[in-house]
Design an enzyme around this catalytic site. Structure first.
Site, PDB file in Angstrom:
ATOM      1  N   ASP A 149     -17.264   6.180  17.866  1.00  0.00           N
ATOM      2  CA  ASP A 149     -16.658   6.042  16.533  1.00  0.00           C
ATOM      3  C   ASP A 149     -17.599   6.489  15.423  1.00  0.00           C
ATOM      4  OD1 ASP A 149     -14.577   4.706  17.890  1.00  0.00           O
ATOM      5  OD2 ASP A 149     -15.670   2.816  17.723  1.00  0.00           O
ATOM      6  N   THR A 172      -1.444   4.635   3.153  1.00  0.00           N
ATOM      7  CA  THR A 172      -2.198   5.382   2.139  1.00  0.00           C
ATOM      8  C   THR A 172      -2.186   6.891   2.395  1.00  0.00           C
ATOM      9  OG1 THR A 172      -3.577   3.496   1.605  1.00  0.00           O
ATOM     10  CG2 THR A 172      -4.483   5.672   1.097  1.00  0.00           C
ATOM     11  N   GLU A 223      -9.401   6.789  17.429  1.00  0.00           N
ATOM     12  CA  GLU A 223      -8.876   5.565  18.048  1.00  0.00           C
ATOM     13  C   GLU A 223      -7.376   5.745  18.255  1.00  0.00           C
ATOM     14  OE1 GLU A 223     -10.073   2.318  18.980  1.00  0.00           O
ATOM     15  OE2 GLU A 223     -12.011   3.327  18.926  1.00  0.00           O
ATOM     16  N   HIS A 265      -1.646  -9.822  -0.419  1.00  0.00           N
ATOM     17  CA  HIS A 265      -2.208  -9.040  -1.516  1.00  0.00           C
ATOM     18  C   HIS A 265      -2.222  -9.889  -2.783  1.00  0.00           C
ATOM     19  CE1 HIS A 265      -0.731  -5.115   0.584  1.00  0.00           C
ATOM     20  NE2 HIS A 265      -1.674  -5.737   1.255  1.00  0.00           N
ATOM     21  N   SER A 286       0.805  -1.221   0.000  1.00  0.00           N
ATOM     22  CA  SER A 286       0.000   0.000   0.000  1.00  0.00           C
ATOM     23  C   SER A 286       0.839   1.273   0.000  1.00  0.00           C
ATOM     24  CB  SER A 286      -0.925   0.021   1.219  1.00  0.00           C
ATOM     25  OG  SER A 286      -1.847  -1.023   1.130  1.00  0.00           O
TER      26      SER A 286
HETATM   27 ZN    ZN Z   1      -2.421  -4.930   2.989  1.00  0.00          ZN
END
Ligand code: ZN
Length: 561
Positions: free
Chosen positions: A343, A210, A328, A491, A147
């Site tokens: 949340d 990300t 969190e 992945h 990622s």
């Molecule tokens: Zn992953």
């Protein structure tokens, strides 16, 4: 389905369940299931559900239905020949972490089934986008990517090595001294430079792979705070990702997600989990990054730090200039496990983000990550993963309701896929978490439609594959069976889809390298490096370009003088 049809279907299935020897009623495979396996209540339930739903919807038996539906789709497609070449005032990028195409399809079926439909025919919000491309996800040094390298590609426009964020492929993972000079900037940065508001919303920690490629430059995605960094990297002057979040681009308007513990000094008690040692602050440098974040904001602006849903929902977006919400200590909870007091959901965060960002007349760039699709898959928990997709899709719908395709480019994509699959000749309307309608012709046991190529769901009992009819395979945390045992499922390496709508969305078509995506978004918004077309675009977009163009054409001839 009408109430009567429901009743008839239920009666039909009841008769099957109570008269299993009337084998003429059964497909041979289904009969095998009953005869060759131990019949558990779950299996009976699953078969009942499967039969209840497998009837073809009445309208689908009429060819007119399919012809009318296809003709309508054709009319919609013909309208797309008039391209939207407006300048994108706003850009929204939805990134489903690990949301491969098989995950999208399964989530579509789940969404439909949550609305009491068979599911296959239902439409995700992303399905309604007019343009779709495929994105090649490999990292510069990895066939199956991670990622971090992929985030660098779809945010910074440059492919990179796995494990690195916001740096070119000249940077080697973990090697701090290969960072300097190899930093690459992101579309969030380009949007900020152009005077737009910018935001990051994620269900992971805000310093996860990300989002971090949007603002950080790090040789290692795992350097969440200085606590996670090797002493060599610290002594060479590299900064952790949480530090960079606050310091690199000081005026990001909206930041929401998890990751509180990385902002506070080592061992500082967490506001929500006072007894949990793992939730405590991590920072060795003793900094309080929340205080630093506040100190960078102009006095006359309203900046808010919040940590729970109630605070989020009571905010007045029209008086908020800067928002930092950390809900969190680490990643946020799965949507299925979410605490509705502490949340917020992803769609609630997106709604607030757009309200705050859209106050800027220059527009905005917003990155939204459904970050825990990936985590559900890594744990082999397909139900968790798919509910994460359904929630992100709700957020996509929310964003669509709040913006216009005339001035907002929305892109939905994934960073990479997973070795997640579903199959087994399941009948129409079979629960997406249900069984295939047959037993294996080899080990004579039933199997779920959803399976993983590898992962923690590999189970051998008494030297044989586990009999899934003996376990609750519809449980939220059920780990689907895998071919190869691995603590963490991996992945997948195949292409992922890119869905696009709004200005210049048609440039996302065909099969492309993943790093092409931010180049399109920047081009559409007239930000970043490639802006030569923008002057003519703004002329063409002005209400009456005719007289002005005539004037410009006549000037060299001296006709006017
Ligand atoms: Zn992953």
């Amino acid at each position: 389905m009408s109430r009567l049809e429901h009743q008839l279907t239920a009666d039909y299935c009841q008769s099957l369940l109570f008269h299993p020897h009337q084998s003429y009623l059964w497909a041979p495979e289904r009969k095998q299931v009953l005869e060759r396996t131990m019949i558990s209540p779950f299996l009976v339930l699953a078969i009942g559900t499967c039969l209840t739903n497998s009837l073809v919807p009445e309208k689908e038996k009429d060819p007119k239905y399919w012809r009318a539906q296809a003709q309508q789709t054709l009319q919609n497609a013909l309208r797309l020949q008039k391209l939207n070449t407006n300048v994108a005032k706003n850009i929204i990028m939805f990134l489903g972490d690990g949301m491969g195409v098989s995950t999208v399809t399964a989530a579509r079926i789940l969404k439909g089934q949550l609305h009491n439909s068979p599911g296959e025919e239902s439409r995700l919000e992303m399905d309604k986008f007019p343009f779709v491309a495929l994105s090649k996800t490999y990292n510069t040094n990895a066939q199956v990517p991670d990622s971090a390298g992929t985030a660098t590609a779809y945010l910074c426009g440059v492919k990179a090595n796995e494990g690195t964020v916001g740096v070119s492929a000249a940077t080697q993972r973990t090697q701090c001294n290969t960072t300097q000079g190899n930093e690459v900037t992101s579309i969030l940065h380009w949007a900020k430079e152009a005077g737009k508001s910018v935001g990051i919303v994620t269900t992971t920690r805000v310093n996860h792979a990300t989002p971090s490629a949007a603002y950080a430059h790090s040789a290692d995605r795992d350097w969440y705070s200085d606590n996670e960094m090797p002493s060599e990297a610290l002594s060479q002057g590299c900064k952790d990702i949480a530090y960079q979040l606050v310091h690199n681009i000081k005026d990001i308007e909206v930041i929401m997600g998890g990751g509180r513990k990385y902002m506070f000094p080592k061992n500082r008690t967490d506001v929500e989990y006072e007894m949990d040692e793992k939730a405590r602050g991590t920072r060795l440098d003793g900094l309080n990054l929340i205080d630093i974040w506040k100190s960078f904001k102009p006095r006359h602006k309203h900046s808010h730090y919040i940590w729970n849903r109630t605070e989020l929902l009571t905010l007045d977006p029209y008086t908020v200039d800067y928002l930092l919400g950390l809900f969190e200590p680490g990643d946020m909870q799965y949507e299925l496990n979410r605490n509705n007091v502490t949340d917020p959901s992803l769609s609630e965060m997106v709604e607030m983000a757009i309200k705050i960002l859209s106050k800027n007349p220059e527009g905005f760039f917003l990155l939204v990550e459904g970050g825990r699709i990936d985590h559900g898959h890594h744990e082999g928990k397909a139900k968790q993963a798919l509910h994460e997709v359904v929630e992100m899709d709700r957020a996509i719908g929310q964003a669509g309701d709040m913006t216009s395709q005339e001035d907002t480019l929305t892109v939905v994509t994934a960073d990479h896929s997973h070795v997640f699959t579903f199959g087994g000749y399941t009948p129409r309307g079979n629960s997406i978490f249900g069984l295939a309608p047959m037993v294996s012709d080899t080990d004579k046991k039933p199997f779920t439609a959803i399976l993983y190529g590898n992962g923690p769901g590999y189970k051998v009992v008494g030297g044989e594959r586990e009999n899934v009819s003996m376990v609750d395979y519809a449980h939220n945390n059920y780990q689907a069976q895998s071919a190869v045992p691995l603590r963490h499922e991996t992945h997948g390496g195949e292409d992922v889809a890119v869905f696009a709508k709004g200005p210049m969305a048609h440039l996302l078509h065909g099969v492309h390298e993943q790093n092409y995506i931010p180049h399109v978004m920047a081009y559409a918004a007239c930000i970043g490096a490639n802006r030569d077309h923008c002057a003519s675009a703004s002329l063409a977009g002005s209400p009456s370009p005719g007289p002005l163009l005539l004037l410009l054409a006549l000037l060299p001839l001296g006709i006017l003088f």
